[in-house]
Design a protein around this motif. Sequence first.
Motif, PDB file in Angstrom:
ATOM      1  N   GLN A  48      -1.961   3.749   6.146  1.00  0.00           N
ATOM      2  CA  GLN A  48      -2.707   3.499   5.129  1.00  0.00           C
ATOM      3  C   GLN A  48      -3.968   2.377   5.654  1.00  0.00           C
ATOM      4  OE1 GLN A  48       0.325   3.727   4.988  1.00  0.00           O
ATOM      5  NE2 GLN A  48       1.133   4.694   3.209  1.00  0.00           N
ATOM      6  N   GLN A 106     -12.102   4.974   6.767  1.00  0.00           N
ATOM      7  CA  GLN A 106     -13.023   5.530   5.651  1.00  0.00           C
ATOM      8  C   GLN A 106     -14.033   4.539   5.601  1.00  0.00           C
ATOM      9  OE1 GLN A 106     -11.033   5.598   1.965  1.00  0.00           O
ATOM     10  NE2 GLN A 106     -12.687   6.373   0.826  1.00  0.00           N
ATOM     11  N   SER A 111      -6.313   4.516   7.860  1.00  0.00           N
ATOM     12  CA  SER A 111      -7.200   5.519   6.936  1.00  0.00           C
ATOM     13  C   SER A 111      -8.137   4.748   6.105  1.00  0.00           C
ATOM     14  CB  SER A 111      -6.113   6.267   6.009  1.00  0.00           C
ATOM     15  OG  SER A 111      -5.157   6.962   6.677  1.00  0.00           O
ATOM     16  N   SER A 112      -7.858   3.563   5.561  1.00  0.00           N
ATOM     17  CA  SER A 112      -8.804   2.765   4.839  1.00  0.00           C
ATOM     18  C   SER A 112      -9.925   2.219   5.913  1.00  0.00           C
ATOM     19  CB  SER A 112      -8.141   1.592   4.082  1.00  0.00           C
ATOM     20  OG  SER A 112      -8.865   0.935   3.517  1.00  0.00           O
TER      21      SER A 112
END
Length: 293
Positions: free
Chosen positions: A279, A286, A282-283
């Motif tokens: 997580q 992004q 991915s954050s």
Amino acid sequence: MLNNLPFLVFLLGVSLPLNTSTHFHCFTKASAAPVVFYQIFNLHRSLYSQYVPVFTDGSKSTNYVGCSVAFPDSVSAYRLNAALSIYIAEATAISCALQRITSENTRQFCIYTDSMSVLQSLQQTESSNNPVICDILLQMEDLRNKGFGILFCWVPSHTGIKGNELADSADKSALVPLNSAVPLSDVTCFIRKHINKMGQQLWDLQEQNKLHSLKPFLGRWPGVPVRRKDVILTRLRIGHTRFTHKHLLFAEPAPVCTSCQAPYSVLRILIECPVFTFQRQSSLMQHFYHLKT
């Protein structure tokens, strides 16, 4: 009466609403080498050779404030109240120079200072309520009535001008105390800094406080214009969120990470716990993509 004082200011690279000489207005300290200003100063002395040069300077460091006045035949340095600002130290130096000039037989003097802010205050006579600036204006009026001609000249500091360097070195080690009034603004600033210093010393002892490592130095955090985002950011900083602390409201056991077997915390979720590695990556990827586009 004070509004008609004959201020003549020679400026290097600075524009003010004063009577100025524009011989070298294109030079600034940032763009010109010290030797350039040294040559400009020599030219200025040749143009105003009938004026006796007087250099003033002020300095401020931790628990020390001083000022100095350099005449051709002597250098005087004074230790001032530690609560005074550098601005008042510079102004006090000019006041001391004018006091010395009062007893001189010569009638024309050029006061060199590297404080542009003081010269600006002397020009804005109607709005000034600073006691030192007011004293200087009164001294100037008295000297004018006695037939003195005073020329003010701004010079950049640390450019090899001998008189300026003498005054600069003298005011950093002054031992002779000079009693002078401390403006209210300086007193307020001194008290505020002292209170902040005491608060920081007490906070330095709170090493076991969980917020100490988060914010070791006291002061305001930069705010976020959007209230909602500011609240979220503050809660993340102090580690208080509904997920990690709702058990306190409902008298439930603290949530424990199944992998680490340790209570959840903002620090553990955002940085330490391997369960949330995907997580986090991915954050970050992004947000990084949004920054690039």
